[in-house]
Design an enzyme around this catalytic site. Sequence first.
Site, PDB file in Angstrom:
ATOM      1  N   ASP A  87       0.843  -1.193   0.000  1.00 42.55           N
ATOM      2  CA  ASP A  87       0.000   0.000   0.000  1.00 42.55           C
ATOM      3  C   ASP A  87       0.882   1.249   0.000  1.00 42.55           C
ATOM      4  O   ASP A  87       1.864   1.314   0.734  1.00 42.55           O
ATOM      5  CB  ASP A  87      -0.851  -0.054   1.288  1.00 42.55           C
ATOM      6  CG  ASP A  87      -1.962   0.969   1.250  1.00 42.55           C
ATOM      7  OD1 ASP A  87      -1.667   2.136   0.948  1.00 42.55           O
ATOM      8  OD2 ASP A  87      -3.122   0.590   1.503  1.00 42.55           O
ATOM      9  N   HIS A 111      -2.131  18.295 -24.186  1.00 42.67           N
ATOM     10  CA  HIS A 111      -1.576  17.968 -25.510  1.00 42.67           C
ATOM     11  C   HIS A 111      -1.752  19.118 -26.518  1.00 42.67           C
ATOM     12  O   HIS A 111      -0.811  19.538 -27.169  1.00 42.67           O
ATOM     13  CB  HIS A 111      -2.242  16.715 -26.090  1.00 42.67           C
ATOM     14  CG  HIS A 111      -2.171  15.506 -25.198  1.00 42.67           C
ATOM     15  ND1 HIS A 111      -1.150  15.288 -24.310  1.00 42.67           N
ATOM     16  CD2 HIS A 111      -2.998  14.435 -25.073  1.00 42.67           C
ATOM     17  CE1 HIS A 111      -1.343  14.130 -23.679  1.00 42.67           C
ATOM     18  NE2 HIS A 111      -2.462  13.600 -24.126  1.00 42.67           N
TER      19      HIS A 111
HETATM   20  C1  BG6 Z   1      -4.254  10.524 -23.662  1.00 41.51           C
HETATM   21  C2  BG6 Z   1      -5.711  10.653 -23.333  1.00 41.51           C
HETATM   22  O1  BG6 Z   1      -3.480  11.395 -22.875  1.00 41.51           O
HETATM   23  O2  BG6 Z   1      -4.054  10.841 -25.029  1.00 41.51           O
HETATM   24  C3  BG6 Z   1      -6.546   9.778 -24.234  1.00 41.51           C
HETATM   25  O3  BG6 Z   1      -5.928  10.296 -21.979  1.00 41.51           O
HETATM   26  C4  BG6 Z   1      -6.228  10.044 -25.689  1.00 41.51           C
HETATM   27  O4  BG6 Z   1      -7.925   9.967 -23.981  1.00 41.51           O
HETATM   28  C5  BG6 Z   1      -4.732   9.998 -25.922  1.00 41.51           C
HETATM   29  O5  BG6 Z   1      -6.875   9.067 -26.459  1.00 41.51           O
HETATM   30  C6  BG6 Z   1      -4.363  10.417 -27.342  1.00 41.51           C
HETATM   31  O6  BG6 Z   1      -3.006  10.138 -27.549  1.00 41.51           O
HETATM   32  P1  BG6 Z   1      -2.477   9.676 -28.963  1.00 41.51           P
HETATM   33  O7  BG6 Z   1      -0.995   9.577 -28.804  1.00 41.51           O
HETATM   34  O8  BG6 Z   1      -3.118   8.373 -29.273  1.00 41.51           O
HETATM   35  O9  BG6 Z   1      -2.897  10.748 -29.912  1.00 41.51           O
END
Ligand code: BG6
Length: 470
Positions: free
Chosen positions: A91, A236
Amino acid sequence: MNNTHSRTIPADALVIFGVTGDLAHKMIFPALYEMVKRGVLTVPVVGVAASQLSLAQLHQRVEDSVAQAGKVDDRDALNRLLSLLCYVGGDYNDPGTFIALKQALGTACRPAHYLAIPPALFATVIKGLGTAGLAEQARVIVEKPFGRDLASAQALNRIALSVFAEDAIFRIDHYLGKEAIMNILYFRFANSFLEPIWNRNYVSSVQITQSEDFGIKGRGAFYESAGCLRDVIQNHLFQIVALLAMEPPSYQGFGAVHSEKAKVFQAMRPLQPDDVVRGQYSGYRQEAGVAPDSDVETFCALRVFIDSWRWQGVPWYLRSGKCLEASAAEVLVELKPPPQKLFDDAAAVNERANYLRFRISPNSAVALAARVKRAGKEFTGDQHELYLLDEQTGAESPYERLLEDALAGDGALFIREDAVEAAWAVVDPVLNSRHQAHLYQPGSWGPKEADALIAADSRWHNPVPEKDMK
Ligand code: BG6
């Protein structure tokens, strides 16, 4: 700050918290396997998780994971990876777990602790590492999401910085490990032709689409606590904006890039409810772990302004969603049309002006669209793309690249404290104060309200398969 950290010294062990989790299975083990193959992972790997697992069971999980990624093309490398592994079960709230970890680390004294665990546990583990004396000379790699709003990101930063130095904290955004995204930085500053037009005088708008043709893939509980804005846009897509919008770094070194990126977020106008269109695919509420009356967005479109000298007045449109028509990620920088309507096809010229397109996935490309005359008496033409770059072979996966960098102590592709907080400050006002999510049909490009958001300046460019573009 109670430890000093030299970012150039390689780690001598990798600790993976959450080693029995989904992320480890889908992404981390295949990345480690590739790293062993290339000879860049030779240090012990200690897996930590709550369940009591035998080493044999952990080996089996790794083998399954690598096989599922379709990659067992070097049995020796896989065996080498297995021989590097050991396992500590316990844990994260129990100090005994960290004592056991210390024992498992043996003589290793510069471990990299990777938190591939639910965000609610980040603080617990960081504090546990500090108390057990496992933070000295160590570094910590923190998975996203880093906070769920400005206040929680600040609180997490405070805790992390009370145990680790800033240059020992590696905040992951796997988009920064993608070649096509690294190329944005390179393309912008390794060429001089772009700079004169890369501003409000020539750019009319910028749009970024990250679309997926699948749903939440069983991650209902996670998604309910996140939604699209937190899951992909604040991190992103914002990282892509920062690379596109930043000023040239003033010296060669990642500190300068980090500073310029943070300034972009600091110059972004905090969002207002009317800048955001949220959508939810029809059927989402029936997914496991999703509330029957959920208002969580599976689609989100934003209009963002960067109040800087360079970008004043240029709208940036960002959109992402699940269950859309296609899976792709693409940037379109639209240029202003020519000032005079000299030819008969002026309407077409204005309809879709020249643009620069960065294709990020599923393939990688840069294209510059320009008009050329059609043969014949008329002065009319078509827009064609100068295709600058296509897929390159030999690219490492983002997780390979980022883990390799973190082990080596190279923080270039990670996110600094000030940037993470400034990005949250932009979205913070609309996390609670927002319009309802609009339903959209799976397989569409999201709710029509998103078209209205962009209509004053442009229209959405829906990414299409590359073969149809050329
Ligand atoms: C992740 C998200 O960070 O990025 C996901 O949690 C998403 O929901 C993913 O699908 C997309 O990443 P990639 O590299 O597949 O474009």
